[in-house]
Design an enzyme around this catalytic site. Structure first.
Site, PDB file in Angstrom:
ATOM      1  N   GLN A  74       8.864  35.743 -12.769  1.00 29.06           N
ATOM      2  CA  GLN A  74       9.808  34.835 -12.114  1.00 29.06           C
ATOM      3  C   GLN A  74       9.201  34.126 -10.910  1.00 29.06           C
ATOM      4  O   GLN A  74       9.441  32.923 -10.703  1.00 29.06           O
ATOM      5  CB  GLN A  74      11.050  35.617 -11.681  1.00 29.06           C
ATOM      6  CG  GLN A  74      12.177  34.732 -11.153  1.00 29.06           C
ATOM      7  CD  GLN A  74      13.385  35.552 -10.745  1.00 29.06           C
ATOM      8  OE1 GLN A  74      13.338  36.252  -9.736  1.00 29.06           O
ATOM      9  NE2 GLN A  74      14.443  35.492 -11.527  1.00 29.06           N
ATOM     10  N   GLU A  88       0.821  -1.213   0.000  1.00 33.27           N
ATOM     11  CA  GLU A  88       0.000   0.000   0.000  1.00 33.27           C
ATOM     12  C   GLU A  88       0.854   1.261   0.000  1.00 33.27           C
ATOM     13  O   GLU A  88       0.570   2.213  -0.743  1.00 33.27           O
ATOM     14  CB  GLU A  88      -0.929  -0.016   1.210  1.00 33.27           C
ATOM     15  CG  GLU A  88      -1.889   1.177   1.238  1.00 33.27           C
ATOM     16  CD  GLU A  88      -2.944   1.024   2.312  1.00 33.27           C
ATOM     17  OE1 GLU A  88      -3.781   0.105   2.194  1.00 33.27           O
ATOM     18  OE2 GLU A  88      -2.930   1.813   3.266  1.00 33.27           O
ATOM     19  N   ARG A 111      -3.203  32.832 -18.614  1.00 33.95           N
ATOM     20  CA  ARG A 111      -3.680  33.906 -17.748  1.00 33.95           C
ATOM     21  C   ARG A 111      -2.747  35.112 -17.849  1.00 33.95           C
ATOM     22  O   ARG A 111      -1.530  34.993 -17.646  1.00 33.95           O
ATOM     23  CB  ARG A 111      -3.729  33.395 -16.302  1.00 33.95           C
ATOM     24  CG  ARG A 111      -3.931  34.461 -15.236  1.00 33.95           C
ATOM     25  CD  ARG A 111      -5.302  35.077 -15.292  1.00 33.95           C
ATOM     26  NE  ARG A 111      -5.580  35.866 -14.087  1.00 33.95           N
ATOM     27  CZ  ARG A 111      -6.570  36.722 -13.988  1.00 33.95           C
ATOM     28  NH1 ARG A 111      -7.392  36.917 -15.012  1.00 33.95           N
ATOM     29  NH2 ARG A 111      -6.765  37.387 -12.863  1.00 33.95           N
TER      30      ARG A 111
END
Length: 396
Positions: free
Chosen positions: A287, A250, A276
């Site tokens: 940056q 798991e 955008r």
């Protein structure tokens, strides 16, 4: 070192992504989230059967027992593809929990009769499994179970309750941990396979959760539940070994689901940053934004390497508890931070319904289940020789 998958594995990955997008997809948003809060067992089983036909719910089970015979690396690759293609990380989580926490214990510890009786239908998607171990007073302290199993000759009688049991509301088969010799610690637990219709077994209503809403979770109660001797998994006193083995699978393969989900959200974040515009330029050209995206990429790629190293060791049969613990730590922490970053870069849109905030909600439980991250760090420190006993230096 070869970081490429075999052609067969690459083909399985591509087929899994296509299947997930076609049958398990749907755009995330208000309608998706509203539907996710109202669990529909019929719809869940419909999707589960489709996943079974695709070979996803029995991947690591040997071919002669109804599965696909994948090793840990191939299984992780398929789970990563499922997490990438399926926007419902909760459903993918349920598939992985069924496979690694429930089926693998039967594969590794079950009798030939148990394997013949249980595995084919569990691999085909006709039946669903759940692993019941966590209790209200025994979460991280898994050896301190209050659920008791009393031996009565040819059967055991179970009394007690489990909580936070993944797949419990839809499970047909439960792998149950109970104390047969309280106080004996590691050797006092025994694992059982219990059918959902067994008298004395009942399941509570599904939880309403912050994340992983597509994965049904509930309490399980045992009130004089009779379990035949033939349904002991492994041997009496071997329950902790069963649990430890399942956790290796798991903590490695299940967390590959999050790698896929992270990559999906990272790609959409890069696309968003390129489209955008603010101050007359795409925000990706700033940056501060570019560096954050680079950090997201670094976290994902680093966690991915740690996980596949653990999967490689598991496939080789290494008796290593540290690598799976490191994989669990790396992936869960990366998933939470990547979710936070994805929301931050989307601004106000990030706190509305969508895959960024959904990833964060789905990632938060990953630091808790399969053993909390704090417990993983304790186990790793112990393996490194850093026990809790401090040696005195003679100085105060």
């Amino acid at each position: 070192m070869n970081f490429d998958f075999d052609p067969d594995v690459e083909e399985m990955r591509a087929m899994t992504v296509a299947f997930a997008r076609r049958e398990l997809g749907g755009e995330l948003g208000g309608e998706h989230e509203e539907a996710a809060t109202a669990f529909d067992p019929d719809e869940f089983r419909r999707r589960w059967l489709l996943a079974g036909k695709q070979g996803l719910v029995g991947g690591v089970v040997p071919l002669d027992q109804g599965g696909s015979g994948l090793d840990a690396v191939a299984a992780s690759a398929v789970m990563e593809a499922l997490g990438y293609g399926c926007p419902d990380t909760g459903f993918a989580f349920s598939v992985a929990a069924h496979l690694f926490a429930s089926l693998m214990p039967i594969v590794e510890f079950g009798t030939e009769e148990q394997k013949r009786r249980l595995l084919p239908a569990l691999c085909s998607g006709e039946r669903i499994a759940a692993h019941a171990i966590t209790e209200p007073e025994a979460g991280s302290d898994a050896l301190n179970l209050r659920t008791r199993a009393e031996s009565r000759g040819d059967h055991y009688v179970l009394h007690g309750s489990k909580c936070f049991t993944t797949n419990a509301p839809v499970a047909d088969v439960f792998v149950v941990q109970a104390a047969t010799e309280p106080g004996r610690g590691f050797f006092g637990l025994t694992a059982f396979v219990v059918e959902a219709g067994a008298p004395g077994l009942s399941v509570g209503p599904p939880y309403a959760k912050v994340g992983l809403r597509g994965s049904p979770t509930a309490d399980v109660h045992f009130d004089g539940c009779v379990v035949p001797l033939a349904d002991v998994l492994g041997a009496e006193g071997a329950g902790a070994s069963v649990f430890s083995s399942s956790m290796k699978w798991e903590r490695t393969c299940l967390f590959a689901v999050y790698l896929g989900a992270m990559r999906r959200v990272l790609e959409s974040t890069i696309e968003y940053a390129g489209e955008r515009e603010q101050f007359g330029a795409p925000i990706g050209s700033f940056q501060a934004v570019g560096h954050r995206v680079v950090d997201m990429t670094l976290r994902l790629e680093s966690a991915r390497l740690v996980l596949y190293k653990a999967a490689w060791g598991l496939a080789r049969g290494d008796e290593d508890d540290v690598a799976p613990a490191l994989a669990k730590l790396a992936v869960s922490e990366a998933a939470v931070q990547l979710g936070l970053d994805a929301i931050q870069l989307r601004g106000a849109l990030g706190v509305l319904g969508g895959e960024a905030e959904t990833l964060l909600r789905d990632a938060l439980p990953s630091r808790i289940f399969s053993g909390t991250n704090e417990i993983q760090k304790n186990n790793i420190a112990r393996a490194l020789g850093l026990s809790g006993n401090r040696r005195r230096t003679g100085r105060r």
